[in-house]
Design an enzyme around this catalytic site. Structure first.
Site, PDB file in Angstrom:
ATOM      1  CG  HIS A  54      -1.816   1.090   1.640  1.00  0.00           C
ATOM      2  ND1 HIS A  54      -2.990   0.978   1.214  1.00  0.00           N
ATOM      3  CD2 HIS A  54      -1.632   2.350   1.814  1.00  0.00           C
ATOM      4  CE1 HIS A  54      -3.589   2.207   1.035  1.00  0.00           C
ATOM      5  NE2 HIS A  54      -2.839   3.125   1.596  1.00  0.00           N
ATOM      6  CD  GLU A  55       1.594   3.242   3.627  1.00  0.00           C
ATOM      7  OE1 GLU A  55       1.663   4.431   3.134  1.00  0.00           O
ATOM      8  OE2 GLU A  55       0.393   2.830   4.170  1.00  0.00           O
ATOM      9  CG  HIS A  62       0.588   6.400  -0.390  1.00  0.00           C
ATOM     10  ND1 HIS A  62      -0.409   7.230  -1.323  1.00  0.00           N
ATOM     11  CD2 HIS A  62      -0.008   5.752   0.480  1.00  0.00           C
ATOM     12  CE1 HIS A  62      -1.498   7.098  -0.349  1.00  0.00           C
ATOM     13  NE2 HIS A  62      -1.509   6.034   0.732  1.00  0.00           N
ATOM     14  CD  GLU A  70      -5.606   5.953   0.702  1.00  0.00           C
ATOM     15  OE1 GLU A  70      -4.797   6.594   0.907  1.00  0.00           O
ATOM     16  OE2 GLU A  70      -5.723   4.829   1.379  1.00  0.00           O
TER      17      GLU A  70
END
Lengths: 505, 505
Positions: free
Chosen positions: B274-275, B278, B304
């Site tokens: 997930h990170e 980003h 996001e």
């Protein structure tokens, strides 16, 4: 913190002023902590490609600190408090004194001089690096000449009435003088010249080499050792860096840092124990100093005594090694077959070598004496910068009996002079001398220390130095502190005795 | 960067002004990077006992940033550049626009309001934490009332002509309106209500549990996976934290952070992936924006989308799992006996639950719709803060068919409202919708992606999003960007289709 006085209204005004002074100090300390974090992170975490952006960040914090500290309001306030110091309690008095000393330097230097000096230091560092890589002193020569010229100007701005080298020394070791240092170092040199030929250590058993060491295991091992000696991990961090150092981000955030290698274990551990000495000092300053300028070790020479004593007197001693062997074999079972004597032997090999930072605890001091004498001769005109390489080699021959064949192993090995850190080297040997004298005082008063250490009990050591050195922060001047703990002025006798006892008798 | 013009002298003056603007911007960016580092270090390294000293450091940097950004010279300069924007090239134009929008908010808020609001946020966070721990909503009630009151005042200062919620939304998702969001979310809700009862996933095989995972091994595993997808470790760091997040310290220093557990592997990996989404966004912004205000992802909803798409569409898909199994078994040989289908199953269990941050990718959006509708009703007066717990439970019953028995699992579970982050939650679901729409566009144009992913080849994905999303930074507004890449306005159709295809068909 004000003493009683009949003049009540005046007192209230002084109280306000003191509060205002401490408020600015708190902001300056926050900024200093940020600066330390930026530097710690650069060594421990940051990707190298971000180095330029990091330099910008360090520079902006430096600028903000300078601006804040020389603000007229603050300078006037500090002067006023200093003028009325008889109305302050001893802690406030000393805090104001320390602040005033620092401020006086900052305010005496013209801004253009500071900027020009600072810019030239960066250029000089780059030139030094290139010269060292290319083994070509001539690349660095013009920059090094400038560094010595700027340093003379700097000393002249700060105090034109004092000898240059006294001004420089005072910046690192409050109150130390060149004459004093000459006497101490000359005595040390004579003793070392006598001792060195008598030392016959055995070759290495290579018990710290080629064992396929794992970083995460070595880290746990070091955490156990350092916590046992007294490092408080609830108020500190063990970091990983290329060149070990210690730094403080805030009162509850002291960071000791070491490096790891898969091929070699000794430098990871001795590096960590050295930095632990600095870390214990910073972690154990009395909390009542936290808001003052006294919340730091008092001088480089005293700080270094705490790291050297722990690394050399404690960490390379048989008692510590007896305990450490148990810890070593817990994490690396191969150490079950290694004797304590083998560990002690490999940690204490004495042999003249070219590189200061790799030198043993005996020959190390010859490297420092060489630099001290060189700096004096460069500043008093007896030596010209262009003649440095030959001068250096002749000194090495005289002091250690060896002659480097490359400038990278000679006069270009250290970064210090390229950053105008002149008068700084002596504090390393002062650290050893302080350590010898303090170690003598500790062992005299704690005759059972060897038994305790060998069982992993370091409380006598921790308590002795917490009570006598660490807790005081910058409250006492270095010379006062040594006199207070050992009953004598600083001298080389105890360090020399320690070396004789360990290596000859 | 100036366009040609006949008025040469005017141009030179504009050029100087632009340079001066970018100089201030560079200082503000340095300070912002320092602030990000202080926060990163607090989560990843700092001993918890230093939290107060860290707050002081964050506060002083915040104060310096505010002071610098509202300096009259800078504000005037930005206004002047904005007034003459037709003379600027498109990049400078957009940079000035973004700066001006931020500045206008900062300068419209009275200083006393900012300070009072900020102080009350701290108190409110403490009260929230206590209320949650004690399962007692009444402790938080007066503070939450204040947070909504302050938020209304804030919106009124920023733009009294616009609906409150529009002002709030615009702060997180430039250009988004309440009416637009209502249409999109209502459509999504209807679809989810229809889809959810039809989803029948199998229970967990517990392939990620109880396997005695080692942090240093998991870390290496994650470094291999994330580097393979495209994270550039020469310009980034993988950090360890309690709650995963991503942050940027400077253009060449992006940090993705995950947590480690010895008992459970799934959250370490999905958190990191997930990170990573980003992080890839921030690492791949065109370097030509580095000195401007465009060197960051354009909005929370687009940011996001990049993390959710990578975590859910890519990371929980069979193709990725086929590749990941190879990596897993390299580091943890137990995965030799685990099938790809088992991995996929355990990563995709859909089940209504109370806690948003633990929810699956389907029910997650119901949690957000609940918060969106609640915020609107609280702001338009249909709901009073004191009635929140009952209102919350009724909504949960309606949307997910379950009713929490504790406020800590109900309306007190999130920290956001205690920090006055109102209008923020919708961006999480906007992320999912953007992700659905972008994923459709990618898969349509790259029909071989499954084969490639299963072989550990992510270059089509990396290049597609680098070219179409990441490189642009903040140059396009979020709505423009989505239209440009997918050919359509943002809608819920593609995300709903993705869910149907994955879970029902």
């Amino acid at each position: 913190m004000l003493q009683f006085s009949n003049n009540n209204s005046f007192n209230i005004s002084m109280k306000d002023k003191l509060q205002k002074y401490y408020k600015t100090l708190a902001e300056l300390k926050s900024l200093e902590g940020i600066s330390n974090l930026l530097e710690w992170d650069q060594e421990a975490v940051m990707p190298q490609s971000s180095v330029e952006a990091r330099a910008d960040k360090v520079a902006i914090i430096g600028k903000l600190m300078h601006e804040k500290s020389v603000e007229l309001d603050h300078v006037n306030l500090v002067n006023e408090l200093s003028d009325n110091r008889d109305q302050l309690d001893p802690i406030d008095q000393r805090s104001v004194e320390v602040t005033k000393t620092e401020l006086e330097k900052e305010t005496k230097l013209p801004t253009e001089f500071v900027e020009e000096f600072s810019k030239n230091k960066s250029l000089s560092q780059q030139a030094w690096y290139e010269a060292k890589m290319k083994e070509d002193f001539s690349i660095f020569l013009p920059y090094l000449e400038k560094m010595f010229e700027y340093t003379k100007q700097y000393a002249n701005y700060v105090d034109p009435t004092k000898p240059i080298y006294d001004v420089l020394l005072d910046g690192y070791e409050e109150g130390m003088t060149t004459e004093n240092l000459k006497v101490i170092f000359s005595d040390l040199k004579n003793n070392l010249k006598e001792i060195l030929p008598q030392i016959k250590t055995q070759p290495s058993n290579e018990v710290f080499q080629n064992k396929d060491f794992k970083k995460h295991i070595t880290k746990e091992l070091i955490e156990e050792l350092t916590a046992k000696v007294g490092f408080d991990y609830s108020r500190g961090v063990l970091g990983e860096v290329h060149h070990p150092f210690e730094t403080k981000i805030s009162t509850n955030d002291t960071r000791i840092n070491t490096r790891y290698s898969e091929l070699e274990l000794q430098t990871s551990i001795t590096g960590a124990i050295h930095e632990l000495g600095h870390g214990l000092y910073e972690q154990n300053i009395d909390p009542k100093y936290a808001h003052t300028s006294l919340d730091q070790g008092v001088s480089l020479g005293i700080h270094e005594s705490q790291s050297r004593m722990l690394e050399n007197m404690v960490g390379r001693g048989k008692a510590f090694c007896t305990y450490a062997k148990e810890v070593l074999q817990k994490y690396y079972p191969i150490y079950k077959d290694v004797s304590v004597d083998s560990l002690v032997n490999d940690l204490n090999i004495v042999k003249p070598s070219f590189i200061r930072i790799e030198a043993d605890e005996v020959t190390y001091n010859m490297h420092i004496i060489l630099r001290f004498e060189t700096e004096l001769d460069l500043l008093n005109g007896k030596l010209e910068v262009k003649d440095l390489p030959e001068y250096w080699n002749a000194k090495m021959k005289d002091l250690l009996g060896i002659v480097p064949t490359k400038v990278s192993e000679g006069c270009l090995q250290d970064v210090h002079w390229s950053m105008a850190l002149i008068g700084y080297f002596p504090t390393y040997t002062l650290g050893n001398l302080n350590a010898g004298q303090l170690w003598n005082s500790f062992t005299t008063k704690n005759p059972n220390y060897e038994k305790e250490f060998s069982q992993g009990n370091f409380s006598s050591y921790f308590n002795y130095f917490k009570t006598n050195v660490w807790t005081h922060g910058t409250f006492h001047k270095p010379a006062e502190l040594i006199k207070q703990v050992t009953g004598e002025e600083l001298n080389s006798k105890y360090f020399v005795e320690y070396l004789r006892k360990k290596y000859i008798l």
